[in-house]
Write a protein that holds these residues in place. Sequence first.
Motif, PDB file in Angstrom:
ATOM      1  N   ILE A  90       0.844  -1.190   0.000  1.00 48.78           N
ATOM      2  CA  ILE A  90       0.000   0.000   0.000  1.00 48.78           C
ATOM      3  C   ILE A  90       0.884   1.247   0.000  1.00 48.78           C
ATOM      4  O   ILE A  90       1.636   1.490   0.940  1.00 48.78           O
ATOM      5  CB  ILE A  90      -0.939  -0.009   1.223  1.00 48.78           C
ATOM      6  N   VAL A  91       0.776   2.022  -1.091  1.00 46.08           N
ATOM      7  CA  VAL A  91       1.594   3.210  -1.282  1.00 46.08           C
ATOM      8  C   VAL A  91       0.676   4.436  -1.304  1.00 46.08           C
ATOM      9  O   VAL A  91      -0.370   4.429  -1.957  1.00 46.08           O
ATOM     10  CB  VAL A  91       2.396   3.116  -2.608  1.00 46.08           C
ATOM     11  N   GLU A  92       1.073   5.480  -0.617  1.00 43.92           N
ATOM     12  CA  GLU A  92       0.299   6.724  -0.555  1.00 43.92           C
ATOM     13  C   GLU A  92       0.053   7.265  -1.958  1.00 43.92           C
ATOM     14  O   GLU A  92       0.935   7.256  -2.812  1.00 43.92           O
ATOM     15  CB  GLU A  92       1.074   7.758   0.278  1.00 43.92           C
ATOM     16  N   GLY A  93      -1.182   7.737  -2.201  1.00 56.62           N
ATOM     17  CA  GLY A  93      -1.513   8.373  -3.470  1.00 56.62           C
ATOM     18  C   GLY A  93      -2.057   7.441  -4.531  1.00 56.62           C
ATOM     19  O   GLY A  93      -2.457   7.901  -5.596  1.00 56.62           O
ATOM     20  N   LYS A  94      -2.078   6.146  -4.273  1.00 57.70           N
ATOM     21  CA  LYS A  94      -2.611   5.193  -5.241  1.00 57.70           C
ATOM     22  C   LYS A  94      -3.959   4.658  -4.748  1.00 57.70           C
ATOM     23  O   LYS A  94      -4.225   4.616  -3.552  1.00 57.70           O
ATOM     24  CB  LYS A  94      -1.647   4.031  -5.451  1.00 57.70           C
ATOM     25  N   ASP A  95      -4.806   4.238  -5.695  1.00 63.16           N
ATOM     26  CA  ASP A  95      -6.096   3.635  -5.363  1.00 63.16           C
ATOM     27  C   ASP A  95      -5.971   2.119  -5.380  1.00 63.16           C
ATOM     28  O   ASP A  95      -5.251   1.556  -6.218  1.00 63.16           O
ATOM     29  CB  ASP A  95      -7.169   4.061  -6.368  1.00 63.16           C
ATOM     30  N   TYR A  96      -6.712   1.478  -4.465  1.00 61.52           N
ATOM     31  CA  TYR A  96      -6.632   0.029  -4.286  1.00 61.52           C
ATOM     32  C   TYR A  96      -8.014  -0.592  -4.247  1.00 61.52           C
ATOM     33  O   TYR A  96      -8.975   0.047  -3.816  1.00 61.52           O
ATOM     34  CB  TYR A  96      -5.895  -0.316  -2.991  1.00 61.52           C
ATOM     35  N   LEU A  97      -8.085  -1.840  -4.665  1.00 60.75           N
ATOM     36  CA  LEU A  97      -9.293  -2.650  -4.529  1.00 60.75           C
ATOM     37  C   LEU A  97      -8.892  -3.917  -3.796  1.00 60.75           C
ATOM     38  O   LEU A  97      -7.907  -4.569  -4.158  1.00 60.75           O
ATOM     39  CB  LEU A  97      -9.873  -3.004  -5.906  1.00 60.75           C
TER      40      LEU A  97
END
Length: 194
Positions: A90-97
């Motif tokens: 999990i990296v700041e600024g990216k969207d995840y599902l």
Amino acid sequence: MGKIFCLMGKSSTGKDTIYKRILEKGLSLNTIVPYTTRPIRAGEQNGVEYFFTDEEGYRLLESQGKVVEARAYHTFHGLWRYFTVDDGQIVEGKDYLMIATPEAFVHLQEYFGKERVIPLLIDLDDGVRLQRALSREMKQEHPKYEEMCRRFLADCEDFSEEKLSRAGITRRFVNNDLEECIGQVVQYMTQFEG
């Protein structure tokens, strides 16, 4: 700040299929692969559906302070854990599902912030779910019908209206028609862009 979309639903609601199909939509979504101590099922791959580990592996990650949230289930086949690890995925600024439970969703909101973690609840009639679960289990090399029934009954507690309400999960996507359901979920997710 990026969003973490938590796809949730009782067993056999179609969430795994919906998850895969949403990822194919080109929405610039990244994935968060959870961990589990349960045995791998036919057709699963380590690092795809889950990172498969054992109790010792779980304890090591926990001692390192990397476990974000964890759930333990006392099954007919022993203790099975499902958990999310802060392991650099999990990296700041990216969207995840990701696929989660209401309990996991609450812990993820506590860890990453309520504004960042968005619930996506898939719903389906219990009779249809039971038929799907039985059909899937019959295809396994060594069907575990007792565990299938335990999961089905545990869903009543895990997804109770009281727990959903306490978690602030109100929006539902009914999977009576797969394409329509996917379309509604994707349309809802686009409200959170930018």
